[in-house]
Design a protein around this motif. Structure first.
Motif, PDB file in Angstrom:
ATOM      1  N   GLU A   1      39.486  57.725  35.574  1.00 31.06           N
ATOM      2  CA  GLU A   1      39.083  56.784  36.632  1.00 31.06           C
ATOM      3  C   GLU A   1      38.717  57.529  37.906  1.00 31.06           C
ATOM      4  O   GLU A   1      37.761  57.152  38.606  1.00 31.06           O
ATOM      5  CB  GLU A   1      40.207  55.779  36.920  1.00 31.06           C
TER       6      GLU A   1
ATOM      7  N   LYS B   1      42.389  49.438  40.622  1.00 31.58           N
ATOM      8  CA  LYS B   1      41.998  49.554  39.221  1.00 31.58           C
ATOM      9  C   LYS B   1      43.182  50.042  38.373  1.00 31.58           C
ATOM     10  O   LYS B   1      43.612  49.357  37.445  1.00 31.58           O
ATOM     11  CB  LYS B   1      40.803  50.518  39.102  1.00 31.58           C
TER      12      LYS B   1
ATOM     13  N   ASP C   1      45.924  47.674  35.894  1.00 31.20           N
ATOM     14  CA  ASP C   1      45.710  48.033  34.487  1.00 31.20           C
ATOM     15  C   ASP C   1      47.034  48.451  33.846  1.00 31.20           C
ATOM     16  O   ASP C   1      47.366  48.015  32.739  1.00 31.20           O
ATOM     17  CB  ASP C   1      44.723  49.213  34.361  1.00 31.20           C
TER      18      ASP C   1
ATOM     19  N   PRO D   1      45.540  40.708  34.195  1.00 29.97           N
ATOM     20  CA  PRO D   1      44.151  40.451  33.810  1.00 29.97           C
ATOM     21  C   PRO D   1      43.202  40.922  34.918  1.00 29.97           C
ATOM     22  O   PRO D   1      43.628  41.126  36.055  1.00 29.97           O
ATOM     23  CB  PRO D   1      44.108  38.925  33.677  1.00 29.97           C
ATOM     24  N   ALA D   2      41.917  41.085  34.551  1.00 30.12           N
ATOM     25  CA  ALA D   2      40.934  41.554  35.532  1.00 30.12           C
ATOM     26  C   ALA D   2      40.713  40.514  36.617  1.00 30.12           C
ATOM     27  O   ALA D   2      40.462  40.838  37.775  1.00 30.12           O
ATOM     28  CB  ALA D   2      39.621  41.886  34.824  1.00 30.12           C
ATOM     29  N   GLU D   3      40.865  39.273  36.215  1.00 31.75           N
ATOM     30  CA  GLU D   3      40.592  38.185  37.156  1.00 31.75           C
ATOM     31  C   GLU D   3      41.772  37.954  38.092  1.00 31.75           C
ATOM     32  O   GLU D   3      42.922  37.922  37.642  1.00 31.75           O
ATOM     33  CB  GLU D   3      40.328  36.904  36.365  1.00 31.75           C
TER      34      GLU D   3
ATOM     35  N   ARG E   1      42.679  39.868  40.778  1.00 28.89           N
ATOM     36  CA  ARG E   1      43.271  41.043  41.418  1.00 28.89           C
ATOM     37  C   ARG E   1      43.034  41.077  42.924  1.00 28.89           C
ATOM     38  O   ARG E   1      43.710  41.806  43.646  1.00 28.89           O
ATOM     39  CB  ARG E   1      42.737  42.323  40.767  1.00 28.89           C
ATOM     40  N   GLU E   2      42.062  40.285  43.375  1.00 29.03           N
ATOM     41  CA  GLU E   2      41.790  40.220  44.818  1.00 29.03           C
ATOM     42  C   GLU E   2      42.976  39.619  45.577  1.00 29.03           C
ATOM     43  O   GLU E   2      43.034  39.699  46.799  1.00 29.03           O
ATOM     44  CB  GLU E   2      40.505  39.427  45.101  1.00 29.03           C
TER      45      GLU E   2
END
Ligand code: OVV
Length: 390
Positions: A114, A141, A145, A150-152, A154-155
């Motif tokens: 990364e 990131k 992880d 989940p990716a959704e 994270r904000e």
């Protein structure tokens, strides 16, 4: 009793805390801050002493200004941070059983990959804002992880952290603003601490397993995961942003790191000493006690200036010199004693890997505009850091 009228949580002090830190240290080993009616120390000896006597300088009354014995905290107390033995010991053992050096090591290659991607991308751009594009991008990131989020969504992590770290201070505009901006983050965080919303192979799931084995209820298990999401992002974000600032402002140290990228772990340690992301934590006295020649009654809050202790000239030679060649070990930027940062190995791995990649790929690192501080009741860091790389 030496009394100071300073406000450690005033905007101008948070933007540039060093003058207050010097005044605190020079006023005496322990002083009284009459605005908040708390004791305080900025000296390495007294700060370390208090951190290492948790029976007397306890955490269960909260490690912020709010005294949990008198006021209701803004969220349920952390089972780790805001707890004392024996409850703390049980929670701590559960987390350390997951965050072992062996487990942390398994993330090295992923972090390195990364880091390589991110640095290549930034080099191609040439000019960027090192806070959102570097310091936030990397932990946002690799950390979620690793935890198994989940990716959704994270904000929500940074606004949540902002509530947590502003929440340790007074109910000033920083706290109120953070609570307003983070209102929606609270729900998401609570939801994503639950086992069913965490990837089965991540650290969050492992915490649930270990905590179940140790006899914690499902709600308590989720609270342990909440500690990860509370303490694991903003801290490393600020450390990485401060690191870039340190190197952009000290080109001789950048040259030294470029020459020996294998020094990046020591360099990251010096960043944490020199511009400590976590500036302060409180403790509460459990009995009448003497600290630094001062008698403190039971039940009083004591504000420990970790950052000031890390630049105490009584402890450090040339404390205001950023020097990656020094032995920075022994600083209290990660705390000390039974409550010392449980994720410090993870944080160091992030710092080491990313700084090493930067040092291997970037020759010139310079400011492209003025750094702008991110004010926080607890953290020291930047909101913006325009830089140019080649
Ligand atoms: C060290 C730290 C900071 C913020 C939150 C927590 C811990 C927690 O345990 O929730």
């Amino acid at each position: 009793m030496i009394t100071l009228n300073d406000d450690p949580f005033a905007d101008d002090v948070l933007a540039d805390p060093l003058p207050l830190h010097r005044r605190l240290r020079d006023a005496g080993p322990v002083v009284y801050l009459d605005r908040y009616r708390v004791w305080a120390s900025g000296r390495a000896e007294e700060v370390a002493h208090a951190l290492n006597e948790p029976e007397t300088f306890c955490s269960s009354a909260g490690v912020g200004l709010t005294d949990f014995r008198k006021e209701t905290p803004w969220r349920p107390p952390s089972l780790l941070l805001e707890a004392d033995a024996p409850e703390h010991t049980r929670a701590r053992h559960t987390v350390t059983s997951v965050l072992t050096p062996k487990v942390v090591k398994t993330y090295r290659d992923t972090f390195a990959a990364e880091a390589e991607k991110l640095v290549a991308e930034l080099l191609a751009r040439g000019e960027f804002d090192a806070v959102p594009d570097f310091a936030e991008a990397f932990p946002l990131k690799v950390f979620p992880d690793a935890v198994g989020l989940p990716a959704e969504g994270r904000e929500h992590l940074l606004p949540y952290g902002s509530m947590v770290f502003n929440g340790f201070g007074p109910r000033n505009h920083l706290f109120t603003d953070a609570m307003e901006r983070g209102a929606r983050a609270r729900e998401w965080i609570a939801e994503h601490c639950r086992a069913e919303n965490l990837a089965p192979d991540g650290l969050g799931a492992r915490i649930h397993e270990a905590a179940a084995e140790a006899g914690f209820t499902p709600d308590e298990r989720a609270l342990l995961v909440r500690s990860f999401l509370s303490a694991g992002v903003d801290t490393t974000v600020h450390a990485l942003g401060n690191a870039v600032q340190c190197f952009a402002e000290h080109p001789d140290q950048w040259a030294a790191l470029r020459e020996k990228p294998e020094r990046s772990r020591a360099a990251f340690e010096e960043v944490v000493r020199f511009s400590s992301p976590v500036q302060t934590f409180f403790r509460t006295t459990t009995r009448d006690v003497e600290l630094g020649g001062e008698r403190l009654p039971a039940g009083e809050k004591v504000l420990l200036f970790l950052a000031a202790a890390n630049r105490d000239p009584r402890r450090w030679a040339d404390p205001d010199t950023f020097d990656i060649g020094r032995r920075a070990a022994g600083h209290v930027g990660f705390g000390s004693g039974v409550h010392a940062c449980v994720g410090q190995m993870f944080a160091r791995l992030e710092g080491e890997v990313l700084l090493a990649e930067l040092a291997r790929r970037v020759t010139t690192l310079e400011l492209a505009g003025p750094p702008r501080p991110q004010l926080s009741n607890t953290l020291r860091g930047l909101a913006s850091l325009p830089v140019r790389v080649r």
